[in-house]
Design an enzyme around this catalytic site. Structure first.
Site, PDB file in Angstrom:
ATOM      1  CG  HIS A 187      -0.573   0.040   2.462  1.00  0.00           C
ATOM      2  ND1 HIS A 187      -0.305   1.498   2.952  1.00  0.00           N
ATOM      3  CD2 HIS A 187      -0.415  -0.456   3.523  1.00  0.00           C
ATOM      4  CE1 HIS A 187      -0.199   1.300   4.420  1.00  0.00           C
ATOM      5  NE2 HIS A 187      -0.134   0.142   4.434  1.00  0.00           N
ATOM      6  CG  ASP A 242       1.930   1.237   7.997  1.00  0.00           C
ATOM      7  OD1 ASP A 242       1.621   0.821   7.029  1.00  0.00           O
ATOM      8  OD2 ASP A 242       1.094   1.541   8.833  1.00  0.00           O
ATOM      9  CD  GLU A 270      -3.278  -1.250   4.968  1.00  0.00           C
ATOM     10  OE1 GLU A 270      -3.372  -2.160   5.458  1.00  0.00           O
ATOM     11  OE2 GLU A 270      -3.258   0.151   5.739  1.00  0.00           O
ATOM     12  CD  GLU A 271      -2.423   2.840   7.284  1.00  0.00           C
ATOM     13  OE1 GLU A 271      -3.230   2.096   7.973  1.00  0.00           O
ATOM     14  OE2 GLU A 271      -1.335   2.566   7.365  1.00  0.00           O
ATOM     15  CG  ASP A 298       1.367  -3.174   5.355  1.00  0.00           C
ATOM     16  OD1 ASP A 298       1.944  -2.444   5.746  1.00  0.00           O
ATOM     17  OD2 ASP A 298      -0.156  -3.095   5.694  1.00  0.00           O
ATOM     18  CG  HIS A 331      -0.778   3.742  12.409  1.00  0.00           C
ATOM     19  ND1 HIS A 331      -2.260   3.186  12.285  1.00  0.00           N
ATOM     20  CD2 HIS A 331      -0.310   3.237  10.993  1.00  0.00           C
ATOM     21  CE1 HIS A 331      -2.219   2.335  11.187  1.00  0.00           C
ATOM     22  NE2 HIS A 331      -1.157   2.448  10.497  1.00  0.00           N
TER      23      HIS A 331
HETATM   24  N1  PHE Z   1      -1.851  -2.986   7.668  1.00  0.00           N
HETATM   25  C1  PHE Z   1      -1.439  -2.442   8.997  1.00  0.00           C
HETATM   26  C2  PHE Z   1      -1.215  -0.989   8.690  1.00  0.00           C
HETATM   27  O1  PHE Z   1      -1.134  -0.575   7.534  1.00  0.00           O
HETATM   28  C3  PHE Z   1      -0.129  -3.111   9.469  1.00  0.00           C
HETATM   29  C4  PHE Z   1      -0.022  -4.448   9.622  1.00  0.00           C
HETATM   30  C5  PHE Z   1       0.295  -5.259   8.847  1.00  0.00           C
HETATM   31  C6  PHE Z   1      -0.613  -4.933  10.811  1.00  0.00           C
HETATM   32  C7  PHE Z   1       0.160  -6.570   8.795  1.00  0.00           C
HETATM   33  C8  PHE Z   1      -0.712  -6.128  11.218  1.00  0.00           C
HETATM   34  C9  PHE Z   1      -0.295  -6.991  10.032  1.00  0.00           C
HETATM   35  O2  PHE Z   1      -1.402  -0.137   9.653  1.00  0.00           O
HETATM   36 ZN    ZN Z   2      -0.743   1.513   8.774  1.00  0.00          ZN
HETATM   37 ZN    ZN Z   3       0.477  -0.698   6.389  1.00  0.00          ZN
END
Ligand code: PHE
Ligand code: ZN
Ligand code: ZN
Length: 297
Positions: free
Chosen positions: A86, A98, A131-132, A160, A260
């Site tokens: 993402h 992230d 994604e978020e 990710d 985050h």
């Molecule tokens: N997808 C979550 C995010 O972008 C991060 C994440 C990835 C958490 C994989 C758990 C497992 O904030």
């Molecule tokens: Zn995230």
């Molecule tokens: Zn993420």
């Protein structure tokens, strides 16, 4: 205006709000009092003496966000190897681990591969939007495919968070996705897990499994019965003493203490971790581009 005390304001996109938010963001903080507030916010403020915490969902706008998709001109287009990450981040910070880490890894893989590599199967890179905001980009993409186009995707590798500063070395657990519908056996998610585990081990770190818990862009693929896998260096969870014995780093601290948050900057990247994850992904993409059976099924 009355003093609103500690208030949270939902600020709509593109519209400058009193706390300077951007679209879809939640800006939290102390509301300014007096002339800074715009009239419609003023009208919604509690009078003095009413409870101090409020949420104002006064302004929102719809924006368009996009997935970016790129595919090799070579290889079978009906046996596509997909690799995705993402591209968006949360509004609270720049989102470098992230998910700048995963996005950059896709770019590097694409550069190494080139546009017309001598592969058996086409390779398709995806940089997902939103994604978020609830896995919107990847979900819209998969659900929008025709049944035939879905069947043309042989495998999905998800990236990710690949460079957490107190890293774990995690491979998505194939059993899990098989349980929710992906075909088991040589071309199922178990095979992907074995391939990525072996590739990570070759970089000198012992991998551990991690559940497909629905928190990243593999979800819609698994739902569609497409074998999926991927790598992850951990988010807000705490590194245990056993983890630290395995991988080094700091026990009792999160894998990514800036998850985050505003401090998810370039300083929040563990470069050796990114290097290992990228090497392992390259083995995964390269393996399946040449042979979906792979050395490990
Ligand atoms: N997808 C979550 C995010 O972008 C991060 C994440 C990835 C958490 C994989 C758990 C497992 O904030
Ligand atoms: Zn995230
Ligand atoms: Zn993420």
């Amino acid at each position: 205006a009355a003093d609103a005390g500690a208030a949270a304001v939902l600020v709509g996109n593109n519209v400058p709000g009193p706390l300077g938010g951007t679209l879809g963001s939640v800006a939290e903080g102390r509301l300014p009092t007096g002339g800074l507030l715009q009239p419609d916010f003023d009208a919604l403020l509690p009078r003095a003496g009413t409870p101090a915490t409020l949420v104002l969902a006064t302004r929102s706008a719809t924006i368009t966000t996009r997935n970016v998709i790129a595919q090799t001109t070579t290889g079978r287009p009906d046996e596509v190897v997909m690799s995705g990450a993402h591209l968006d981040s949360v509004p609270q910070g720049p989102g470098i681990n992230d998910n700048g880490s995963g996005s950059a890894a896709q770019l590097e893989l694409a550069l190494r591969l080139g546009s017309a590599p001598p592969v058996t199967n086409a390779v398709r890179f995806a940089w997902w939007g939103a994604e978020e905001s609830g896995l919107i980009g990847s979900t819209t993409y998969v659900r929008g495919l025709t049944p035939e186009a879905r069947r043309d995707i042989a495998v999905l590798l998800n990236s990710d968070m690949l460079a957490s500063p107190n890293p774990a070395y995690l491979v998505y657990d194939g059993d899990d996705s098989d349980r929710v519908g992906a075909p088991p056996g040589p071309r199922g998610s178990d095979g992907i897990e074995r391939t990525l585990r072996a590739a990570l081990e070759a970089t000198g770190v012992p991998p551990q499994g991690t559940d497909f818990d629905g928190r990243s862009d593999y979800g819609a693929f698994i739902e569609a019965g497409i074998p999926a896998g991927g790598l992850f260096t951990g988010a807000e969870e705490i590194k245990t003493p056993e983890d630290a014995a395995r991988w080094g780093g700091q026990a009792g601290a999160p894998f990514d203490r800036c998850y985050h948050q505003a401090c998810d900057t370039v300083a929040n990247i563990d470069r050796p971790a990114l290097d290992r994850m990228l090497d392992a992904l390259a083995v995964g993409v390269g393996t399946y581009a040449v042979d979906l059976g792979g050395p490990n099924g």
